[in-house]
Motif scaffolding. Structure first.
Motif, short mmCIF file in Angstrom:
data_model
loop_
_atom_site.label_atom_id
_atom_site.label_comp_id
_atom_site.label_asym_id
_atom_site.label_seq_id
_atom_site.Cartn_x
_atom_site.Cartn_y
_atom_site.Cartn_z
N ARG A 131 0.78 -1.18 0.09
CA ARG A 131 -0.16 -0.02 -0.36
C ARG A 131 1.09 0.80 -0.17
O ARG A 131 1.04 2.16 -1.08
N TRP A 138 -17.62 3.56 0.36
CA TRP A 138 -16.14 3.21 1.73
C TRP A 138 -16.57 1.79 1.79
O TRP A 138 -17.58 1.46 1.12
N GLU A 139 -14.67 1.21 1.24
CA GLU A 139 -14.96 0.56 1.66
C GLU A 139 -14.36 -0.35 3.29
O GLU A 139 -12.96 0.03 3.34
N GLU A 189 -11.15 2.89 3.23
CA GLU A 189 -10.59 3.71 1.80
C GLU A 189 -11.92 3.08 1.18
O GLU A 189 -12.78 2.84 1.17
N CYS A 190 -11.67 5.02 0.34
CA CYS A 190 -13.36 4.90 -0.72
C CYS A 190 -12.67 4.40 -2.03
O CYS A 190 -11.34 4.97 -2.47
N SER A 191 -13.51 4.33 -2.82
CA SER A 191 -13.36 3.53 -4.21
C SER A 191 -14.27 4.35 -4.95
O SER A 191 -15.58 4.27 -4.62
N TYR A 192 -14.13 4.76 -6.46
CA TYR A 192 -15.17 4.62 -6.87
C TYR A 192 -14.76 3.56 -8.56
O TYR A 192 -13.39 3.90 -9.40
N THR A 216 -9.90 0.35 -10.56
CA THR A 216 -10.93 1.52 -9.19
C THR A 216 -9.67 3.03 -9.16
O THR A 216 -8.80 2.61 -8.97
N SER A 240 -8.41 4.56 -6.37
CA SER A 240 -9.02 4.68 -4.32
C SER A 240 -8.73 6.22 -3.74
O SER A 240 -7.20 5.91 -4.88
N SER A 275 -7.49 7.23 0.39
CA SER A 275 -7.51 6.41 2.00
C SER A 275 -8.00 7.68 2.78
O SER A 275 -8.14 8.70 2.51
N ASP A 328 -6.28 2.63 -10.73
CA ASP A 328 -5.31 1.49 -10.65
C ASP A 328 -5.09 1.33 -11.69
O ASP A 328 -3.85 -0.20 -11.77
#
Length: 171
Positions: free
Chosen positions: A70, A98-99, A104-107, A114, A116, A118, A151
């Motif tokens: 990470r 929200w993960e 972290e938040c992802s879209y 994705t 992301s 944090s 990513d």
């Protein structure tokens, strides 16, 4: 950990940032078997094979651990963002998912990858921005944001959030 002149650790393992830990481990094991000094015998290219093995081993030590991977990904992303990237769109933090397991938040990207961000990135940028603002600007609905790369592709989005609202990431 992510020096611009350093080789891409994913490329060293023949993988990509979207590979799972199991996929990276499999690639590492294949390369370790191929280049391990004990398996070389008396080949002429032993020196280059040992160098390759050491690079593969160093890459696995970083990418094989969730925490160091990470950190590497964040540094890699920061290095990429130093380049002039075209921003594909602006996304509000509240529109992201929200993960809880990854903090972290992802879209989702249109390529299937994705974006992301944090919780730590949001908190750090919020603190930095709050220090820059005066009280009058705070009452006018000041916002903050960060650039985030996909990513798997080269698209970049600008993630924004209001400094006046409580973050939904504090759940």
């Amino acid at each position: 950990m992510c020096d611009p002149e350093q080789k891409d650790l994913y490329a060293v393992l023949g993988g990509s940032p979207s590979d799972s830990l199991q996929q990276l481990r499999h690639r590492y094991q294949q390369l370790a078997l191929k280049y391990h000094p004990d398996r070389l015998g008396g080949e002429n290219s032993a020196e280059s094979s040992v160098k390759t093995f050491l690079e593969v081993d160093a890459a696995w030590k970083i990418l094989g651990d969730q925490t160091t991977r990470r950190e590497y990904d964040l540094q890699r992303r920061a290095q990429e963002l130093k380049q002039d990237w075209t921003v594909d769109s602006t996304v509000d933090l509240e529109d992201m998912t929200w993960e809880t397991d990854g903090c972290e938040c992802s879209y989702s990207c249109r390529c299937g990858g994705t974006f992301s961000v944090s919780k730590e990135e949001v908190q750090e940028e919020t603190q930095r921005r709050l220090q820059e603002l005066n009280e009058q600007e705070m009452h006018r609905g000041a916002q903050s944001g960060v650039l985030v790369c996909c990513d798997t592709c080269s698209l970049t989005i600008y993630v924004t959030w209001s400094l006046n609202k409580k973050m939904h990431m504090s759940k």
